[in-house]
Design a protein around this motif. Structure first.
Motif, PDB file in Angstrom:
ATOM      1  N   ILE A 252       0.835  -1.199   0.000  1.00 39.02           N
ATOM      2  CA  ILE A 252       0.000   0.000   0.000  1.00 39.02           C
ATOM      3  C   ILE A 252       0.873   1.253   0.000  1.00 39.02           C
ATOM      4  CG2 ILE A 252      -1.766   1.286   1.267  1.00 39.02           C
ATOM      5  CD1 ILE A 252      -2.824  -1.353   2.317  1.00 39.02           C
ATOM      6  N   SER A 253       1.927   1.258   0.801  1.00 42.98           N
ATOM      7  CA  SER A 253       2.832   2.405   0.838  1.00 42.98           C
ATOM      8  C   SER A 253       3.459   2.650  -0.531  1.00 42.98           C
ATOM      9  CB  SER A 253       3.921   2.188   1.888  1.00 42.98           C
ATOM     10  OG  SER A 253       3.367   2.125   3.183  1.00 42.98           O
ATOM     11  N   LYS A 254       3.812   1.570  -1.213  1.00 43.40           N
ATOM     12  CA  LYS A 254       4.427   1.708  -2.536  1.00 43.40           C
ATOM     13  C   LYS A 254       3.435   2.285  -3.538  1.00 43.40           C
ATOM     14  CE  LYS A 254       7.307  -0.789  -5.855  1.00 43.40           C
ATOM     15  NZ  LYS A 254       7.886  -2.095  -6.253  1.00 43.40           N
ATOM     16  N   ILE A 255       2.199   1.811  -3.487  1.00 44.30           N
ATOM     17  CA  ILE A 255       1.157   2.335  -4.379  1.00 44.30           C
ATOM     18  C   ILE A 255       0.980   3.831  -4.179  1.00 44.30           C
ATOM     19  CG2 ILE A 255      -1.349   2.345  -4.762  1.00 44.30           C
ATOM     20  CD1 ILE A 255      -1.232  -0.719  -4.257  1.00 44.30           C
ATOM     21  N   LEU A 256       0.856   4.246  -2.940  1.00 48.44           N
ATOM     22  CA  LEU A 256       0.617   5.666  -2.667  1.00 48.44           C
ATOM     23  C   LEU A 256       1.813   6.520  -3.067  1.00 48.44           C
ATOM     24  CD1 LEU A 256      -1.282   5.523   0.744  1.00 48.44           C
ATOM     25  CD2 LEU A 256      -2.101   5.148  -1.576  1.00 48.44           C
ATOM     26  N   GLY A 257       3.012   5.951  -2.944  1.00 45.78           N
ATOM     27  CA  GLY A 257       4.201   6.679  -3.374  1.00 45.78           C
ATOM     28  C   GLY A 257       4.263   6.879  -4.870  1.00 45.78           C
TER      29      GLY A 257
ATOM     30  N   VAL B  48     -15.436   1.924 -17.708  1.00 40.77           N
ATOM     31  CA  VAL B  48     -15.237   1.067 -16.541  1.00 40.77           C
ATOM     32  C   VAL B  48     -13.941   0.268 -16.703  1.00 40.77           C
ATOM     33  CG1 VAL B  48     -16.230  -0.746 -15.102  1.00 40.77           C
ATOM     34  CG2 VAL B  48     -17.741   0.873 -16.293  1.00 40.77           C
ATOM     35  N   ALA B  49     -13.046   0.403 -15.719  1.00 44.48           N
ATOM     36  CA  ALA B  49     -11.797  -0.360 -15.698  1.00 44.48           C
ATOM     37  C   ALA B  49     -11.838  -1.308 -14.502  1.00 44.48           C
ATOM     38  CB  ALA B  49     -10.600   0.578 -15.603  1.00 44.48           C
ATOM     39  N   THR B  50     -11.753  -2.594 -14.761  1.00 43.60           N
ATOM     40  CA  THR B  50     -11.884  -3.608 -13.719  1.00 43.60           C
ATOM     41  C   THR B  50     -10.559  -4.339 -13.529  1.00 43.60           C
ATOM     42  OG1 THR B  50     -14.213  -3.925 -14.284  1.00 43.60           O
ATOM     43  CG2 THR B  50     -13.152  -5.658 -12.989  1.00 43.60           C
ATOM     44  N   LEU B  51     -10.110  -4.415 -12.269  1.00 42.57           N
ATOM     45  CA  LEU B  51      -8.911  -5.168 -11.923  1.00 42.57           C
ATOM     46  C   LEU B  51      -9.367  -6.395 -11.139  1.00 42.57           C
ATOM     47  CD1 LEU B  51      -5.810  -5.226 -11.981  1.00 42.57           C
ATOM     48  CD2 LEU B  51      -5.841  -4.034  -9.777  1.00 42.57           C
ATOM     49  N   PRO B  52      -9.393  -7.577 -11.774  1.00 46.42           N
ATOM     50  CA  PRO B  52      -9.942  -8.769 -11.112  1.00 46.42           C
ATOM     51  C   PRO B  52      -9.129  -9.184  -9.889  1.00 46.42           C
ATOM     52  CG  PRO B  52      -9.764  -9.092 -13.493  1.00 46.42           C
ATOM     53  CD  PRO B  52      -8.994  -7.855 -13.160  1.00 46.42           C
ATOM     54  N   GLY B  53      -9.834  -9.628  -8.861  1.00 37.98           N
ATOM     55  CA  GLY B  53      -9.173 -10.164  -7.688  1.00 37.98           C
ATOM     56  C   GLY B  53      -8.483 -11.472  -8.000  1.00 37.98           C
ATOM     57  N   THR B  54      -7.490 -11.828  -7.194  1.00 37.85           N
ATOM     58  CA  THR B  54      -6.684 -13.014  -7.470  1.00 37.85           C
ATOM     59  C   THR B  54      -6.907 -14.153  -6.481  1.00 37.85           C
ATOM     60  OG1 THR B  54      -4.834 -12.116  -6.178  1.00 37.85           O
ATOM     61  CG2 THR B  54      -4.874 -11.625  -8.542  1.00 37.85           C
ATOM     62  N   GLN B  55      -7.671 -13.912  -5.409  1.00 39.39           N
ATOM     63  CA  GLN B  55      -7.937 -14.966  -4.430  1.00 39.39           C
ATOM     64  C   GLN B  55      -9.309 -15.569  -4.709  1.00 39.39           C
ATOM     65  OE1 GLN B  55      -9.038 -14.449  -0.059  1.00 39.39           O
ATOM     66  NE2 GLN B  55      -6.841 -14.858   0.123  1.00 39.39           N
TER      67      GLN B  55
ATOM     68  N   TYR C 155      -0.492  -4.182  -9.509  1.00 40.69           N
ATOM     69  CA  TYR C 155      -0.414  -4.935  -8.259  1.00 40.69           C
ATOM     70  C   TYR C 155      -1.541  -5.968  -8.178  1.00 40.69           C
ATOM     71  CZ  TYR C 155       2.892  -1.347  -6.818  1.00 40.69           C
ATOM     72  OH  TYR C 155       3.975  -0.510  -6.737  1.00 40.69           O
ATOM     73  N   LYS C 156      -1.372  -6.926  -7.270  1.00 41.56           N
ATOM     74  CA  LYS C 156      -2.381  -7.963  -7.081  1.00 41.56           C
ATOM     75  C   LYS C 156      -3.148  -7.718  -5.788  1.00 41.56           C
ATOM     76  CE  LYS C 156       0.081 -11.632  -9.580  1.00 41.56           C
ATOM     77  NZ  LYS C 156       0.684 -12.988  -9.464  1.00 41.56           N
ATOM     78  N   PHE C 157      -4.450  -7.992  -5.844  1.00 37.94           N
ATOM     79  CA  PHE C 157      -5.330  -7.844  -4.686  1.00 37.94           C
ATOM     80  C   PHE C 157      -6.224  -9.073  -4.594  1.00 37.94           C
ATOM     81  CE2 PHE C 157      -4.220  -3.683  -6.282  1.00 37.94           C
ATOM     82  CZ  PHE C 157      -3.836  -3.012  -5.133  1.00 37.94           C
ATOM     83  N   ASP C 158      -6.610  -9.419  -3.380  1.00 34.58           N
ATOM     84  CA  ASP C 158      -7.494 -10.563  -3.190  1.00 34.58           C
ATOM     85  C   ASP C 158      -8.850 -10.319  -3.835  1.00 34.58           C
ATOM     86  OD1 ASP C 158      -5.425 -11.623  -1.737  1.00 34.58           O
ATOM     87  OD2 ASP C 158      -6.386 -11.352   0.228  1.00 34.58           O
ATOM     88  N   ALA C 159      -9.434  -9.137  -3.567  1.00 37.45           N
ATOM     89  CA  ALA C 159     -10.763  -8.783  -4.082  1.00 37.45           C
ATOM     90  C   ALA C 159     -10.629  -7.962  -5.363  1.00 37.45           C
ATOM     91  CB  ALA C 159     -11.547  -8.015  -3.023  1.00 37.45           C
ATOM     92  N   THR C 160     -11.739  -7.751  -6.031  1.00 36.74           N
ATOM     93  CA  THR C 160     -11.776  -7.045  -7.310  1.00 36.74           C
ATOM     94  C   THR C 160     -11.971  -5.547  -7.104  1.00 36.74           C
ATOM     95  OG1 THR C 160     -12.592  -8.968  -8.525  1.00 36.74           O
ATOM     96  CG2 THR C 160     -13.110  -6.805  -9.452  1.00 36.74           C
ATOM     97  N   LEU C 161     -11.248  -4.748  -7.885  1.00 32.58           N
ATOM     98  CA  LEU C 161     -11.372  -3.287  -7.852  1.00 32.58           C
ATOM     99  C   LEU C 161     -11.977  -2.808  -9.161  1.00 32.58           C
ATOM    100  CD1 LEU C 161      -7.914  -2.344  -6.280  1.00 32.58           C
ATOM    101  CD2 LEU C 161     -10.131  -2.489  -5.142  1.00 32.58           C
TER     102      LEU C 161
ATOM    103  N   ALA D 102      -9.262  -4.344  -0.332  1.00 31.70           N
ATOM    104  CA  ALA D 102      -9.119  -5.434  -1.300  1.00 31.70           C
ATOM    105  C   ALA D 102      -8.084  -6.465  -0.874  1.00 31.70           C
ATOM    106  CB  ALA D 102      -8.763  -4.868  -2.670  1.00 31.70           C
ATOM    107  N   LEU D 103      -7.202  -6.111   0.051  1.00 34.10           N
ATOM    108  CA  LEU D 103      -6.235  -7.070   0.577  1.00 34.10           C
ATOM    109  C   LEU D 103      -6.765  -7.807   1.802  1.00 34.10           C
ATOM    110  CD1 LEU D 103      -2.987  -4.920   0.267  1.00 34.10           C
ATOM    111  CD2 LEU D 103      -3.502  -7.000  -1.034  1.00 34.10           C
TER     112      LEU D 103
END
Length: 457
Positions: free
Chosen positions: A38-43, A121-128, A179-185, A366-367
């Motif tokens: 999360i810190s890396k994303i915000l940076g 609409v831009a969807t980033l599918p969850g990976t879990q 990046y990867k997230f458990d849930a979908t964004l 999402a994590l």
């Protein structure tokens, strides 16, 4: 306060002395540390890219819902094609899926002819596997307006309302796609907000019809200026509007039980707001998330409202003090006062901070595991302690649960107790005197939104 007893092992307290002791409660993961991802994303959130997006959106002259659609340089058609192309460009090589969500809106109070309404609409599918059906939505509206809401031809730059919100969600989509997230964004640039929340409503209604698990929604609308109409600058906070119980003629059974137990301040949206405030302030230091306990500004609205209507938790981000001379105004100067929503009144650094707050909330949600389900308070016996039960989460990386509480006059959680991976726990606290919530925690220390317990009869 007295120690908490985990019900899963509580029976051993009454067992004979020769019986082996119940296993110790596993140690709680560190939930206070900032997550590296999360810190890396915000940076990586770029004020310069946000500024570039706003300047490009303003360059289309007007983005009125009924404006030009064929021109490559002017009108809402050119704007949506550029938004889609930009998201496709920055998402290339990632799982980000960019599509149009389109329908034709009939004639209505603010639509003079059948008009195609197009959300990008831009969807980033969850990976879990256990979490990918759970989704979190963030939006900004890319349409704009002049003084007359039906004026589809005059210049309406819409730099703050709402190129600012659109630029924020585009930046988040481009950064988070790597990046990867458990849930979908889901990142949405929606249309026809100014004509009656039409684009957002179409998507929200469709989500409910398809029974999609929208666990939270944020809209960013008018997040572009830190200067109010009194000239004072406040660049250290953002307002976050959060609804209590819905203002409907008939109460659902869930809402009825919420009211019956005094839980008006524990609606799904209020729980989401608490989580967002905590995560936003953790990661964006020196910046306050001011939760406003209303669904929106007084008798006004935004694109989160159609989601509220469908029973989803939904919140609105808006700057701390609006300047109405730069909102819904024809471009003009009267008596030396300049009117119009132009780019020279936008604070790009401020927008970047609000974007980072959104990113912290979205990424942490999402994590983390899903909020616990079927959380109940036992009421079969009159006691001064409180026993909570809940359904077990299904995530493979679940570490366990924590119970949180606060005084009935407090807005935010004040106490907590880690209870481990159990589905029942008893606290030496009276259910009459505090409000409880149950949160799920994964092995990395990601914490879910709290769930308010309803009575178990």
């Amino acid at each position: 306060m007295a120690a908490l007893l985990a019900a899963a092992g509580a029976a051993s307290a009454a067992a004979p002395a020769t019986t082996s002791a119940a296993p110790a409660t596993p140690k709680q993961p560190d939930i206070t540390a900032q997550q590296a991802q999360i810190s890396k994303i915000l940076g990586e959130v770029s004020q310069q890219r946000i500024e570039g997006h706003i300047r490009k959106l303003v360059s289309f002259g007007t983005r009125h819902t009924m404006s030009e659609t064929e021109s490559p340089t002017r009108g809402i058609g050119a704007a949506r094609r550029w938004i889609k192309a930009e998201l496709e460009r920055c998402g290339a090589g990632t799982p980000l899926q960019v599509t149009y969500d389109s329908h034709v809106a009939p004639v209505s109070a603010r639509i003079t002819k059948p008009t195609e309404i197009v959300n990008v609409v831009a969807t980033l599918p969850g990976t879990q596997a256990a979490s990918k059906e759970r989704m979190y939505v963030v939006s900004g509206h890319y349409d704009s307006r002049a003084s007359d809401v039906m004026d589809a031809t005059s210049d309406a730059p819409g730099a703050n309302d709402d190129a600012s919100g659109t630029a924020a969600i585009m930046e988040l989509a481009c950064v988070m796609a790597k990046y990867k997230f458990d849930a979908t964004l889901v990142f949405m640039a929606v249309a026809a907000e100014e004509q009656g929340l039409i684009g957002a409503r179409h998507w929200a209604v469709g989500a409910r019809e398809k029974n999609w698990n929208v666990a939270g929604m944020f809209t960013n609308d008018i997040i572009g200026s830190s200067k109010g109409d009194d000239g004072k600058v406040d660049n250290k906070q953002v307002r976050l509007f959060a609804q209590s119980i819905p203002a409907t003629k008939e109460m659902s059974e869930a809402v009825r039980q919420l009211v019956a137990t005094g839980g008006e301040n524990d609606s799904l949206s209020r729980q989401l707001a608490r989580h967002t405030k905590e995560q936003g302030e953790r990661y964006v230091k020196g910046f306050k998330v001011s939760v406003i306990q209303r669904h929106d500004r007084y008798l006004r609205g935004g694109d989160h409202m159609p989601f509220l209507e469908q029973g989803y938790a939904a919140l609105r981000f808006t700057e701390p003090a609006e300047d109405f001379s730069h909102q819904h105004q024809d471009l003009r100067t009267e008596n030396g006062k300049v009117y119009g929503d132009t780019i020279d009144h936008v604070d790009f650094d401020y927008i970047a901070k609000v974007t980072r707050v959104n990113g912290a909330a979205m990424a942490s949600l999402a994590l983390a595991p899903a909020a616990p389900q079927e959380v109940k308070l036992r009421t079969a016996a009159l006691t001064n302690d409180s026993t909570l039960v809940w359904k077990a989460n299904g995530e493979p990386d679940l570490a366990g649960y924590r119970i949180v509480w606060r005084d009935t006059t407090s807005a935010n959680w004040e106490g907590s107790k880690w209870v481990g991976n159990v589905t029942e726990a008893t606290l030496d606290l009276s259910k009459d005197n505090v409000f409880f919530g149950v949160q799920a925690v994964d092995k990395d220390g990601n914490v879910s939104v709290a769930t308010y317990p309803l009575p178990l009869r």
